[in-house]
Write a protein that holds these residues in place. Structure first.
Motif, PDB file in Angstrom:
ATOM      1  N   PRO A   1       0.806  -1.225   0.000  1.00 53.99           N
ATOM      2  CA  PRO A   1       0.000   0.000   0.000  1.00 53.99           C
ATOM      3  C   PRO A   1       0.837   1.272   0.000  1.00 53.99           C
ATOM      4  CG  PRO A   1      -0.897  -1.560   1.547  1.00 53.99           C
ATOM      5  CD  PRO A   1       0.366  -2.159   1.033  1.00 53.99           C
ATOM      6  N   ARG A   2       1.956   1.270   0.766  1.00 50.81           N
ATOM      7  CA  ARG A   2       2.652   2.553   0.901  1.00 50.81           C
ATOM      8  C   ARG A   2       3.335   3.008  -0.371  1.00 50.81           C
ATOM      9  NH1 ARG A   2       7.654   2.530   4.357  1.00 50.81           N
ATOM     10  NH2 ARG A   2       8.848   0.686   3.823  1.00 50.81           N
TER      11      ARG A   2
ATOM     12  N   TYR B   1      -6.168   4.779  15.640  1.00 53.38           N
ATOM     13  CA  TYR B   1      -5.241   4.222  16.617  1.00 53.38           C
ATOM     14  C   TYR B   1      -5.734   4.601  18.007  1.00 53.38           C
ATOM     15  CZ  TYR B   1      -2.537   4.155  12.333  1.00 53.38           C
ATOM     16  OH  TYR B   1      -2.149   3.966  11.054  1.00 53.38           O
TER      17      TYR B   1
ATOM     18  N   HIS C   1      -4.585   4.376  20.934  1.00 49.63           N
ATOM     19  CA  HIS C   1      -3.637   4.890  21.928  1.00 49.63           C
ATOM     20  C   HIS C   1      -3.063   6.235  21.525  1.00 49.63           C
ATOM     21  CE1 HIS C   1      -1.480   2.852  18.784  1.00 49.63           C
ATOM     22  NE2 HIS C   1      -0.382   3.454  19.133  1.00 49.63           N
ATOM     23  N   LYS C   2      -3.516   6.766  20.394  1.00 45.44           N
ATOM     24  CA  LYS C   2      -3.013   8.065  19.962  1.00 45.44           C
ATOM     25  C   LYS C   2      -4.129   9.102  20.028  1.00 45.44           C
ATOM     26  CE  LYS C   2       0.426   6.381  16.638  1.00 45.44           C
ATOM     27  NZ  LYS C   2       1.638   7.032  17.130  1.00 45.44           N
TER      28      LYS C   2
ATOM     29  N   PHE D   1       0.151  10.791  11.904  1.00 42.74           N
ATOM     30  CA  PHE D   1       0.868   9.527  11.663  1.00 42.74           C
ATOM     31  C   PHE D   1       1.307   9.319  10.202  1.00 42.74           C
ATOM     32  CE2 PHE D   1       1.110   4.863  11.192  1.00 42.74           C
ATOM     33  CZ  PHE D   1       2.109   4.613  12.119  1.00 42.74           C
ATOM     34  N   PRO D   2       0.413   9.517   9.222  1.00 37.88           N
ATOM     35  CA  PRO D   2       0.844   9.315   7.835  1.00 37.88           C
ATOM     36  C   PRO D   2       1.958  10.275   7.424  1.00 37.88           C
ATOM     37  CG  PRO D   2      -1.537   9.493   7.956  1.00 37.88           C
ATOM     38  CD  PRO D   2      -1.020   9.863   9.303  1.00 37.88           C
TER      39      PRO D   2
ATOM     40  N   ALA E   1       5.207   9.010   8.815  1.00 38.82           N
ATOM     41  CA  ALA E   1       5.667   7.884   8.004  1.00 38.82           C
ATOM     42  C   ALA E   1       6.252   8.366   6.687  1.00 38.82           C
ATOM     43  CB  ALA E   1       4.516   6.914   7.744  1.00 38.82           C
TER      44      ALA E   1
ATOM     45  N   ARG F   1      -2.264  13.587   3.772  1.00 35.60           N
ATOM     46  CA  ARG F   1      -1.125  13.379   2.875  1.00 35.60           C
ATOM     47  C   ARG F   1      -1.387  13.889   1.467  1.00 35.60           C
ATOM     48  NH1 ARG F   1       0.311   7.394   2.242  1.00 35.60           N
ATOM     49  NH2 ARG F   1      -1.922   7.291   2.504  1.00 35.60           N
TER      50      ARG F   1
ATOM     51  N   ALA G   1      -2.204   1.253   9.470  1.00 32.41           N
ATOM     52  CA  ALA G   1      -0.808   1.676   9.524  1.00 32.41           C
ATOM     53  C   ALA G   1      -0.135   1.434   8.172  1.00 32.41           C
ATOM     54  CB  ALA G   1      -0.073   0.935  10.632  1.00 32.41           C
ATOM     55  N   GLU G   2      -0.459   0.295   7.581  1.00 28.80           N
ATOM     56  CA  GLU G   2       0.104  -0.043   6.277  1.00 28.80           C
ATOM     57  C   GLU G   2      -0.318   1.005   5.235  1.00 28.80           C
ATOM     58  OE1 GLU G   2       0.066  -4.084   3.728  1.00 28.80           O
ATOM     59  OE2 GLU G   2      -0.856  -4.224   5.694  1.00 28.80           O
TER      60      GLU G   2
ATOM     61  N   ASP H   1      -1.300   4.011   5.835  1.00 33.98           N
ATOM     62  CA  ASP H   1      -0.737   5.311   6.181  1.00 33.98           C
ATOM     63  C   ASP H   1       0.736   5.398   5.811  1.00 33.98           C
ATOM     64  OD1 ASP H   1      -3.094   6.321   7.055  1.00 33.98           O
ATOM     65  OD2 ASP H   1      -2.771   5.855   9.164  1.00 33.98           O
ATOM     66  N   GLY H   2       1.253   4.330   5.257  1.00 33.36           N
ATOM     67  CA  GLY H   2       2.615   4.368   4.747  1.00 33.36           C
ATOM     68  C   GLY H   2       3.680   3.985   5.745  1.00 33.36           C
ATOM     69  N   ALA H   3       3.268   3.427   6.896  1.00 30.95           N
ATOM     70  CA  ALA H   3       4.253   3.053   7.906  1.00 30.95           C
ATOM     71  C   ALA H   3       4.922   1.735   7.524  1.00 30.95           C
ATOM     72  CB  ALA H   3       3.576   2.916   9.263  1.00 30.95           C
ATOM     73  N   GLY H   4       6.221   1.697   7.699  1.00 25.80           N
ATOM     74  CA  GLY H   4       6.961   0.468   7.432  1.00 25.80           C
ATOM     75  C   GLY H   4       6.935  -0.438   8.649  1.00 25.80           C
TER      76      GLY H   4
ATOM     77  N   ARG I   1       8.208   1.298  12.090  1.00 27.35           N
ATOM     78  CA  ARG I   1       7.298   2.321  12.605  1.00 27.35           C
ATOM     79  C   ARG I   1       6.021   1.681  13.133  1.00 27.35           C
ATOM     80  NH1 ARG I   1       7.235   7.557  12.429  1.00 27.35           N
ATOM     81  NH2 ARG I   1       8.956   7.610  10.964  1.00 27.35           N
TER      82      ARG I   1
ATOM     83  N   GLU J   1       5.265   2.214  16.956  1.00 30.85           N
ATOM     84  CA  GLU J   1       4.187   3.182  17.220  1.00 30.85           C
ATOM     85  C   GLU J   1       2.804   2.545  17.349  1.00 30.85           C
ATOM     86  OE1 GLU J   1       3.926   7.055  15.894  1.00 30.85           O
ATOM     87  OE2 GLU J   1       5.868   7.077  14.919  1.00 30.85           O
ATOM     88  N   VAL J   2       2.645   1.351  16.829  1.00 35.64           N
ATOM     89  CA  VAL J   2       1.307   0.754  16.870  1.00 35.64           C
ATOM     90  C   VAL J   2       1.299  -0.570  17.643  1.00 35.64           C
ATOM     91  CG1 VAL J   2      -0.633  -0.091  15.504  1.00 35.64           C
ATOM     92  CG2 VAL J   2       0.671   1.873  14.701  1.00 35.64           C
TER      93      VAL J   2
END
Lengths: 340, 310
Positions: free
Chosen positions: A73-74, A88, A90-91, A99-100, A103, A151, B209-210, B212-215, B218, B222-223
């Motif tokens: 996806p990224r 999330y 916890h955030k 977050f994005p 990242a 983003r 998270a995926e 959102d572009g997090a590797g 991260r 973070e998660v």
């Protein structure tokens, strides 16, 4: 800003489930396409395939003309909002939205500024220090939108983002989304829903799906007034299109086209029907006439401007203007009128 | 007019015919009974006996009970071996727990991944935990043998070692060996606990998270880890208690040697009480750290609760 192209896309799941069955579709730059279909028709799977959360069994997805097969996806520059919002827990709201950007390696001052700007645009600027569990479902939905939009993605995917909201909130959220669409202008958007009203309101074009296949793609008007087959005809509209079996074909007409004789100017190709009226339901300002023609059920929706008296338990003459008649083969496919 | 009475009895009848297990007043004690009996007989009673003995002068040779107050406690605190064991217990536990936390996190991530034959791998990983500590400690005793150690043999073949390392005969190496074996033994349990926590994280969150572009890193930092913190804390607490209270590994590998370099409280207590016969001092050692352990346990559980609320 990117075209999204889906070519001969198939997705089989373990256990022989075919979620997407050879789909072809091109979504233009800046277009807002709605994938509409009953639950389980594979529309969410299509979205997940475009996002890269699933890999296709065969076929490919192209974004901006580049094949995306195998890319995570990224690498695809897509943003997605899902039904449950998947915030999330916890955030804080700000932590979620930022977050994005983190990242993506945006520097600290810049990402805070951008997150705050998006939050303000969506009307959640005052909630930045709260946690998701302290928010209402409408606020959560906005946070999810903000997180996806921060983003400035090239493709924006929405999977039933309104279905967790109550009816009243859903209507206003739909208006907000519509407004957001105008802001986003150039962003390609694919919106999945099973709700035809949402589809009609939000799509430039609608693709109606059933059992992993696209049955018809067109503007809301085309889909509503010129359904390609029986499924589309009966899936859209509430109450759905009336269908009457005749020798070797079916004739269809929308409930609002079925009116008491005399309320429309007559023409030669009108269809006259003697309707036995079972009951009359008052829905908002309209009257829904539930009746029978021969052995087949029909429904007529009369606007408040039609004041002709309707008597339950009696047979009354109704007409459908010839231009409002649609014809379908018994197999369900549409028959073009000229060919008859 | 007989009908109303018939209806009356009919509505009462099902109540009387309720099954035995439908009666909560009976069911609750019935279900709790076995575990309460077990805990009272095997934990509460021995614990109270230990406290009673710790306040007496009972030895194996003279079992008559004389109350001596805190005399045993002041005696053991004066003992340099006890102090050595106390320091070792705390440092060994701290290092073991840190190792377990890191290794278990890694292991649980590997075990949660989807790959062919993961059931075999899961089974193999769990073996250290399912093997009785005494048995596995004996296996390690052979692996770490001063003359025939296969580890030495491998290192010699690779040219990394000349002669023998004598793992259990040198203070530093012996301590490292005890810590390593302890970590090896506890990691699988902690990993399985953390794995259960990982499975409880909704897939949507990791997918978000995926998207959102997090590797990998991260997402992990973070998660995954923050969402799993309560479970990690519990696993670590378990690991710490297991490491602190275990005497088998030390007893089998080194008996506390060389020269008390690996002496720990449970082992020293065992040697004094069972092998040396001084039951009272042994019991005093055993209960010595109870308040500290209790406080640590409560503190960790409290923080877990706080994290969950957030």
């Amino acid at each position: 800003m990117a075209t999204v192209e889906v070519r001969a896309l198939r997705k089989h799941f373990a256990g022989g489930v075919i979620a997407v069955d050879g789909m072809n579709l091109t979504i233009e730059k800046g277009e807002h396409l709605v994938l509409l279909g009953p639950s389980g028709c594979g529309k969410t799977t299509v979205l997940r395939l475009i996002a890269g959360l699933e890999q296709p069994t065969s076929g490919e997805v192209l974004i901006g003309g580049n094949p995306m097969t195998g890319l995570p996806p990224r690498a695809r520059q897509v943003a997605m909002v899902v039904q449950s919002y998947a915030l999330y827990p916890h955030k804080t709201v700000l932590g979620n939205i930022i977050f994005p950007l983190k990242a993506a390696g945006v520097d600290k001052a810049d990402r805070k500024r951008r997150a705050e700007a998006v939050a303000r645009q969506l009307g959640i600027g005052s909630l930045l220090t709260r946690y998701p569990r302290q928010l209402s479902s409408g606020e959560r939905q906005r946070v999810a939108l903000a997180r996806a939009l921060v983003r400035s993605p090239s493709v924006f995917l929405l999977d039933e983002p309104l279905s967790n909201l109550d009816a009243k909130l859903r209507a206003s959220a739909r208006q907000d989304l519509k407004q957001l669409q105008e802001h986003l202008g150039a962003t390609t958007m694919i919106y999945v829903t099973h709700d035809q009203d949402e589809a009609m309101a939000l799509g430039n074009r609608i693709a109606v799906m059933e059992r992993g296949k696209i049955l018809q793609v067109g503007t809301p008007q085309e889909i509503y007034h010129h359904p390609a087959n029986e499924f589309v005809a009966t899936f859209l509209g509430s109450p759905p299109m009336n269908l009457l079996k005749r020798d070797g074909y079916q004739v269809g007409f929308r409930p609002e086209s079925l009116l008491p004789k005399g309320t429309v100017a007559p023409s030669i190709d009108d269809l006259g029907l003697d309707v036995y009226v079972r009951r009359v339901e008052h829905v908002r300002s309209e009257r829904h006439v539930v009746g029978v023609v021969g052995l087949e059920d029909v429904v007529a929706v009369l606007p408040s401007t039609v004041t002709a008296p309707i008597h339950p338990g009696q047979t009354q003459p109704f007409t459908v203007a010839g231009r409002n008649l649609r014809f379908f083969a018994l197999s369900g496919e549409r028959i073009e009128r000229g060919r008859e | 007019m007989s009908e109303p009475t018939a209806v009356g009895t009919a509505s009462k009848a099902p109540r009387d015919r309720r099954y035995l297990l439908d009666r909560e007043r009976l069911l609750a004690p019935l279900l709790l009974g076995p575990s309460v009996t077990y805990i009272v007989a095997l934990i509460a009673v021995p614990f109270l006996i230990a406290i009673t003995i710790a306040l007496s002068d009972v030895t194996v040779g003279d079992s008559s009970y004389d109350f001596v107050g805190l005399q045993n406690f002041s005696a053991i605190v004066e003992d340099p071996i006890f102090r050595r064991a106390l320091i070792n217990s705390v440092t060994f536990t701290a290092i073991t727990t840190a190792l377990v936390a890191v290794l278990a996190m890694i292991l649980s991530l590997i075990l949660s991944a989807n790959f062919r034959g993961k059931w075999v791998v899961r089974l193999l990983v769990l073996l250290p935990w399912t093997t009785p500590a005494a048995l596995s400690a004996v296996a390690w005793l052979w692996l770490l043998d001063s003359v025939f150690s296969p580890i030495d043999w491998v290192l010699r073949t690779l040219g990394l070692l000349h002669g023998n390392a004598i793992y259990l005969g040198r203070p530093g190496l012996a301590a490292a060996s005890v810590i390593a074996v302890q970590a090896w033994r506890i990691t699988p349990l902690a990993a399985v606990i953390i794995m259960a926590g990982l499975a409880a994280i909704p897939e949507e969150i990791t997918e978000a998270a995926e998207l959102d572009g997090a590797g990998f890193w991260r997402t992990l930092v973070e998660v995954t880890i923050p969402l799993n913190m309560p479970v990690i804390a519990i696993a670590t607490l378990f690991g710490a208690i297991l490491a602190f209270t275990d005497m088998t590994v030390v007893y089998v590998l080194t008996r506390g040697g060389p020269v008390d370099a690996t002496q720990v409280l449970p082992n020293w207590s065992f040697i004094r009480g069972i092998e040396g016969g001084d039951l009272a001092q042994s019991a005093a050692m055993a209960v010595f750290l109870f308040p500290v352990l209790l406080a640590a346990g409560i503190a960790i559980l409290r923080s877990v609760k706080l994290m969950e609320v957030r």
